[in-house]
Design a protein around this motif. Structure first.
Motif, PDB file in Angstrom:
ATOM      1  N   TYR A 123       0.977  -1.066  -0.130  1.00 55.43           N
ATOM      2  CA  TYR A 123      -0.131  -0.115   0.068  1.00 55.43           C
ATOM      3  C   TYR A 123       0.673   1.407  -0.014  1.00 55.43           C
ATOM      4  CZ  TYR A 123      -3.751  -3.293   1.247  1.00 55.43           C
ATOM      5  OH  TYR A 123      -4.571  -4.386   1.068  1.00 55.43           O
ATOM      6  N   GLY A 124       1.985   1.321  -0.097  1.00 55.00           N
ATOM      7  CA  GLY A 124       2.968   2.342   0.133  1.00 55.00           C
ATOM      8  C   GLY A 124       3.289   2.928   1.547  1.00 55.00           C
ATOM      9  N   LEU A 125       2.214   3.255   2.089  1.00 54.56           N
ATOM     10  CA  LEU A 125       2.420   3.752   3.460  1.00 54.56           C
ATOM     11  C   LEU A 125       1.405   2.998   4.254  1.00 54.56           C
ATOM     12  CD1 LEU A 125       2.406   7.544   3.321  1.00 54.56           C
ATOM     13  CD2 LEU A 125       4.411   6.187   4.043  1.00 54.56           C
ATOM     14  N   THR A 126       1.799   2.737   5.663  1.00 53.71           N
ATOM     15  CA  THR A 126       1.242   1.850   6.480  1.00 53.71           C
ATOM     16  C   THR A 126       0.554   2.786   7.895  1.00 53.71           C
ATOM     17  OG1 THR A 126       3.194   1.104   7.787  1.00 53.71           O
ATOM     18  CG2 THR A 126       2.393  -0.326   5.995  1.00 53.71           C
ATOM     19  N   PRO A 127      -0.506   3.192   7.776  1.00 55.33           N
ATOM     20  CA  PRO A 127      -1.020   4.056   8.755  1.00 55.33           C
ATOM     21  C   PRO A 127      -1.589   3.252  10.167  1.00 55.33           C
ATOM     22  CG  PRO A 127      -2.772   3.716   7.145  1.00 55.33           C
ATOM     23  CD  PRO A 127      -1.458   3.044   6.747  1.00 55.33           C
ATOM     24  N   PHE A 128      -1.108   3.941  11.387  1.00 55.54           N
ATOM     25  CA  PHE A 128      -1.639   3.093  12.469  1.00 55.54           C
ATOM     26  C   PHE A 128      -1.932   4.295  13.403  1.00 55.54           C
ATOM     27  CE2 PHE A 128       3.154   3.015  12.322  1.00 55.54           C
ATOM     28  CZ  PHE A 128       3.378   3.770  13.167  1.00 55.54           C
ATOM     29  N   PRO A 195      -7.892  -0.361  13.763  1.00 53.59           N
ATOM     30  CA  PRO A 195      -7.097   0.239  12.570  1.00 53.59           C
ATOM     31  C   PRO A 195      -7.536   1.663  12.137  1.00 53.59           C
ATOM     32  CG  PRO A 195      -7.854  -2.166  12.354  1.00 53.59           C
ATOM     33  CD  PRO A 195      -8.473  -1.637  13.532  1.00 53.59           C
ATOM     34  N   VAL A 196      -6.673   2.569  11.605  1.00 59.79           N
ATOM     35  CA  VAL A 196      -7.035   3.883  11.105  1.00 59.79           C
ATOM     36  C   VAL A 196      -6.744   3.785   9.662  1.00 59.79           C
ATOM     37  CG1 VAL A 196      -6.622   4.780  13.201  1.00 59.79           C
ATOM     38  CG2 VAL A 196      -4.758   4.581  11.745  1.00 59.79           C
ATOM     39  N   ALA A 203     -10.964   3.356  10.722  1.00 58.71           N
ATOM     40  CA  ALA A 203     -11.178   2.516   9.398  1.00 58.71           C
ATOM     41  C   ALA A 203     -12.394   1.819   9.875  1.00 58.71           C
ATOM     42  CB  ALA A 203      -9.921   1.443   9.268  1.00 58.71           C
ATOM     43  N   PRO A 204     -13.320   1.712   8.651  1.00 55.99           N
ATOM     44  CA  PRO A 204     -14.434   1.007   8.892  1.00 55.99           C
ATOM     45  C   PRO A 204     -14.491  -0.599   9.057  1.00 55.99           C
ATOM     46  CG  PRO A 204     -14.004   1.527   6.437  1.00 55.99           C
ATOM     47  CD  PRO A 204     -12.881   2.169   7.396  1.00 55.99           C
ATOM     48  N   GLU A 205     -15.329  -1.071   9.758  1.00 55.23           N
ATOM     49  CA  GLU A 205     -15.084  -2.622  10.018  1.00 55.23           C
ATOM     50  C   GLU A 205     -15.148  -3.240   8.792  1.00 55.23           C
ATOM     51  OE1 GLU A 205     -14.809  -4.071  12.883  1.00 55.23           O
ATOM     52  OE2 GLU A 205     -14.919  -2.648  14.320  1.00 55.23           O
ATOM     53  N   GLU A 206     -14.337  -4.473   8.716  1.00 52.28           N
ATOM     54  CA  GLU A 206     -14.379  -5.307   7.635  1.00 52.28           C
ATOM     55  C   GLU A 206     -15.656  -5.975   7.456  1.00 52.28           C
ATOM     56  OE1 GLU A 206      -9.819  -7.019   6.821  1.00 52.28           O
ATOM     57  OE2 GLU A 206     -10.807  -7.283   8.952  1.00 52.28           O
ATOM     58  N   ASP A 207     -16.507  -5.910   6.382  1.00 56.02           N
ATOM     59  CA  ASP A 207     -17.670  -6.464   6.174  1.00 56.02           C
ATOM     60  C   ASP A 207     -17.973  -7.378   5.069  1.00 56.02           C
ATOM     61  OD1 ASP A 207     -17.403  -4.651   4.147  1.00 56.02           O
ATOM     62  OD2 ASP A 207     -19.289  -3.413   4.689  1.00 56.02           O
ATOM     63  N   HIS A 208     -16.684  -7.986   4.834  1.00 49.48           N
ATOM     64  CA  HIS A 208     -16.784  -8.951   3.459  1.00 49.48           C
ATOM     65  C   HIS A 208     -17.514 -10.230   3.864  1.00 49.48           C
ATOM     66  CE1 HIS A 208     -12.929  -9.780   5.575  1.00 49.48           C
ATOM     67  NE2 HIS A 208     -13.279 -10.847   5.269  1.00 49.48           N
ATOM     68  N   ALA A 209     -17.712 -10.447   5.369  1.00 50.84           N
ATOM     69  CA  ALA A 209     -18.279 -11.828   5.517  1.00 50.84           C
ATOM     70  C   ALA A 209     -19.040 -11.478   6.839  1.00 50.84           C
ATOM     71  CB  ALA A 209     -17.119 -12.838   5.750  1.00 50.84           C
ATOM     72  N   ARG A 210     -19.999 -12.339   7.212  1.00 53.53           N
ATOM     73  CA  ARG A 210     -20.524 -12.227   8.528  1.00 53.53           C
ATOM     74  C   ARG A 210     -20.023 -12.827   9.584  1.00 53.53           C
ATOM     75  NH1 ARG A 210     -26.937 -13.946   6.544  1.00 53.53           N
ATOM     76  NH2 ARG A 210     -27.160 -12.477   5.356  1.00 53.53           N
ATOM     77  N   ALA A 277      -1.381  -7.414   5.400  1.00 58.37           N
ATOM     78  CA  ALA A 277      -1.911  -7.454   3.941  1.00 58.37           C
ATOM     79  C   ALA A 277      -3.361  -6.879   3.630  1.00 58.37           C
ATOM     80  CB  ALA A 277      -1.747  -8.862   3.436  1.00 58.37           C
ATOM     81  N   ARG A 278      -4.040  -7.000   4.794  1.00 57.91           N
ATOM     82  CA  ARG A 278      -5.462  -6.397   4.449  1.00 57.91           C
ATOM     83  C   ARG A 278      -5.512  -4.958   4.890  1.00 57.91           C
ATOM     84  NH1 ARG A 278      -6.809 -10.726   7.754  1.00 57.91           N
ATOM     85  NH2 ARG A 278      -7.627  -9.400   9.350  1.00 57.91           N
ATOM     86  N   GLN A 279      -4.178  -4.325   4.987  1.00 61.44           N
ATOM     87  CA  GLN A 279      -4.244  -2.813   5.306  1.00 61.44           C
ATOM     88  C   GLN A 279      -4.736  -2.568   6.834  1.00 61.44           C
ATOM     89  OE1 GLN A 279      -6.033  -0.177   2.694  1.00 61.44           O
ATOM     90  NE2 GLN A 279      -4.414   1.519   3.168  1.00 61.44           N
ATOM     91  N   ARG A 280      -4.370  -3.541   7.713  1.00 61.28           N
ATOM     92  CA  ARG A 280      -4.889  -3.616   9.081  1.00 61.28           C
ATOM     93  C   ARG A 280      -3.827  -3.685  10.073  1.00 61.28           C
ATOM     94  NH1 ARG A 280      -9.040  -2.038   6.986  1.00 61.28           N
ATOM     95  NH2 ARG A 280     -11.167  -2.593   7.836  1.00 61.28           N
ATOM     96  N   VAL A 281      -2.690  -2.702   9.755  1.00 64.48           N
ATOM     97  CA  VAL A 281      -1.426  -2.840  10.621  1.00 64.48           C
ATOM     98  C   VAL A 281      -1.477  -2.540  11.904  1.00 64.48           C
ATOM     99  CG1 VAL A 281       0.938  -1.650  10.599  1.00 64.48           C
ATOM    100  CG2 VAL A 281      -0.139  -2.109   8.335  1.00 64.48           C
ATOM    101  N   GLN A 282      -2.755  -1.816  12.119  1.00 64.66           N
ATOM    102  CA  GLN A 282      -2.733  -1.740  13.714  1.00 64.66           C
ATOM    103  C   GLN A 282      -2.967  -2.938  14.466  1.00 64.66           C
ATOM    104  OE1 GLN A 282      -2.850   1.543  15.451  1.00 64.66           O
ATOM    105  NE2 GLN A 282      -2.543   0.048  17.258  1.00 64.66           N
ATOM    106  N   ILE A 283      -3.739  -3.869  13.944  1.00 63.85           N
ATOM    107  CA  ILE A 283      -3.878  -5.142  14.256  1.00 63.85           C
ATOM    108  C   ILE A 283      -2.631  -5.982  14.704  1.00 63.85           C
ATOM    109  CG2 ILE A 283      -4.924  -7.442  13.979  1.00 63.85           C
ATOM    110  CD1 ILE A 283      -7.420  -5.864  12.572  1.00 63.85           C
ATOM    111  N   SER A 284      -1.677  -5.619  13.545  1.00 66.32           N
ATOM    112  CA  SER A 284      -0.483  -6.461  13.490  1.00 66.32           C
ATOM    113  C   SER A 284       0.307  -5.796  14.778  1.00 66.32           C
ATOM    114  CB  SER A 284       0.367  -6.135  12.110  1.00 66.32           C
ATOM    115  OG  SER A 284      -0.328  -6.578  11.005  1.00 66.32           O
ATOM    116  N   LEU A 285       0.272  -4.653  14.795  1.00 70.98           N
ATOM    117  CA  LEU A 285       0.954  -3.937  16.045  1.00 70.98           C
ATOM    118  C   LEU A 285       0.370  -4.424  17.368  1.00 70.98           C
ATOM    119  CD1 LEU A 285       1.748  -0.356  14.515  1.00 70.98           C
ATOM    120  CD2 LEU A 285       3.218  -2.316  14.556  1.00 70.98           C
TER     121      LEU A 285
END
Length: 364
Positions: A123-128, A195-196, A203-210, A277-285
Motif C-alpha cells: 500500500y505504500g504507507l502503513t497508517p496506525f 485500525p485507522v 477505519a470501517p469494520e471489515e464487512d466482507h463476511a458475516r 496484507a489487509r491494510q490492518r497494520v494496527q492489528i499487527s502492532l
C-alpha cells in the motif's frame, strides 16, 4: 457441528497433534520418522491456530481478537518455561531470561518489521494509531526494564539476579502494568487500538463476511487452545532433535531457546502478516506489542512464584550485547511509532535488528 465440519483439516489437525503430543511426551528420543511426523503436525497446528484465532477475532472484534491470541500463546509459553526450568540443568538459571528476551526481540522487531514491510510493499504507507501503539511500546519498555535490565545493575546480591523483595516488587509491578494495559486497550480507550485510515480516522469494520455464530466461535476458541497446547508441547518434544541439529552445526545451546521462541510465536506472526496484507497494520502492532507485554507481564509473576520451589538461582539480568540490542530496539521503535505511519524502510530496519539478534545468538 455438521459432519463435514468435523472432518475439516482445521479440526482434525489439532486433535491429531494433541494425540501425538500425548504419545511422544514421555519419550526422550525419537526416531527420524516420528520426528518428521511431529514436525508436520507442529506446522499444521500453527496454521490451525491462526485460522481459529481469526475466527474468534472476527466475532469479538478488535482489539479483543488480538488480545485472545496474545494471552493464549503467552499462558502456554509460561507453562513451557516452568516445565523446562523444573527439569533443571546448568542452563535453567538463564532459561526464563533468554526466552523472554527472545520473545521481546521477535515481537518488537520481527513481527513489527515484517508487518510494516508487507503493508508498505502493498500500500505504500502503513497508517496506525500512534497514541495506542505508543502506549503499548511504553508498557513493553517499562516491563522489560523492570524485569530484565535492572537485575544487571542491582547490588543486593552478586550476579544478574534479584533479591527476594526485588523479585516480589517486579512481579507485582508487572501484574499491575499488565492489568492497566488490558483495561486501557479493551475498555477505557479502545478506539486507540483499532485500525485507522490514511487520514487518521477510524477505519470501517471489515464487512466482507458475516461474523461467525456463537457456537462456531466457542468451538474455534476450544480448538485454538488445543492447537496452541500442541504447538508448545510438540516444540518441546522436538527440542532434543533441535538441540542435536544445533550441536551438529556448532551453534551455542542457548540458541535452542531462540528456535523454540520462533516456533511458539509463529501463529501470531502469520496472523499479523495477514492483517498487514489487509491494510490492518494496527492489528499487527496490537499482536506484536500485546504479545510482548503479556510475555513479560504474565511470565515474571509466575516465574517468581515458581522460584520458591525451583532449585538454583534465577538469572534475569541481560548481558552487555543484549542490553545494546534492547536499547537500539527501543530507540528505533520510538522513531517508528511517533509519526503514526511507516514505510518499507522502517520495516527493513526492524528486521535488520532481529537479524543482528539471531546472528549474535549464533556467534556471541
Amino acid at each position: 457441528m455438521p459432519l463435514r465440519s468435523l472432518l475439516s483439516w482445521t479440526v482434525l489437525v489439532p486433535v491429531l497433534a494433541i494425540i501425538a503430543l500425548a504419545i511422544t511426551w514421555t519419550h526422550k528420543e525419537l526416531g527420524i520418522i516420528p520426528v518428521l511426523i511431529v514436525a508436520i503436525l507442529l506446522a499444521g497446528a500453527v496454521l490451525t491456530a491462526v485460522h481459529h484465532a481469526e475466527i474468534v477475532a472476527h466475532r469479538v472484534g478488535e482489539p479483543f481478537g488480538s488480545l485472545v491470541l496474545a494471552v493464549a500463546v503467552t499462558v502456554i509459553e509460561v507453562g513451557l518455561i516452568v516445565t523446562l526450568m523444573s527439569s533443571g540443568g546448568p542452563e535453567a538459571a538463564t532459561l526464563a531470561r533468554d526466552t523472554i528476551f527472545a520473545a521481546v526481540m521477535i515481537t518488537t522487531n520481527g513481527i513489527v518489521g515484517l508487518s510494516l514491510l508487507v503493508g508498505a510493499l502493498r500500500y505504500g504507507l502503513t497508517p496506525f494509531n500512534a497514541e495506542g501503539t505508543g502506549a503499548e511500546l511504553a508498557t513493553v519498555t517499562t516491563l522489560a526494564a523492570l524485569s530484565l535490565v535492572f537485575p544487571t545493575f542491582t547490588t543486593s546480591l552478586p550476579g544478574p539476579v534479584y533479591s527476594a523483595p526485588q523479585m516480589a516488587f517486579a512481579a507485582v509491578a508487572s501484574l499491575v502494568l499488565y492489568g492497566m494495559f488490558v483495561f486501557t486497550q479493551t475498555i477505557r480507550h479502545r478506539d486507540f487500538f483499532v485500525p485507522v485510515t490514511d487520514e487518521g480516522t477510524v477505519a470501517p469494520e471489515e464487512d466482507h463476511a458475516r461474523p461467525p455464530s456463537g457456537g462456531r466461535t466457542a468451538a474455534s476458541l476450544v480448538l485454538l487452545v488445543v492447537a496452541l497446547v500442541a504447538v508448545v508441547g510438540l516444540a518441546k518434544v522436538e527440542s532434543p532433535a533441535i538441540e542435536a541439529a544445533v550441536e551438529a552445526v556448532g551453534f551455542p545451546q542457548s540458541f535452542v531457546g531462540v528456535v523454540i521462541a520462533l516456533l511458539v510465536l509463529l501463529p501470531e506472526t502469520i496472523a499479523a502478516v495477514r492483517a498487514a496484507a489487509r491494510q490492518r497494520v494496527q492489528i499487527s502492532l496490537n499482536l506484536a506489542y500485546g504479545s510482548a507485554i503479556a510475555s513479560i507481564g504474565l511470565t515474571i509473576p509466575v516465574i517468581v512464584l515458581a522460584s520458591i520451589w525451583l532449585d538454583g538461582p534465577l538469572h534475569l539480568g541481560l548481558g552487555g550485547t543484549q542490553l545494546v540490542l534492547f536499547i537500539l530496539t527501543v530507540i528505533v521503535s520510538v522513531l517508528t511509532v511517533v509519526p503514526g505511519r511507516a514505510t518499507r524502510l522502517q520495516g527493513g530496519v526492524h528486521l535488520a535488528i532481529l537479524a543482528a539478534f539471531i546472528f549474535l545468538a549464533v556467534n556471541p
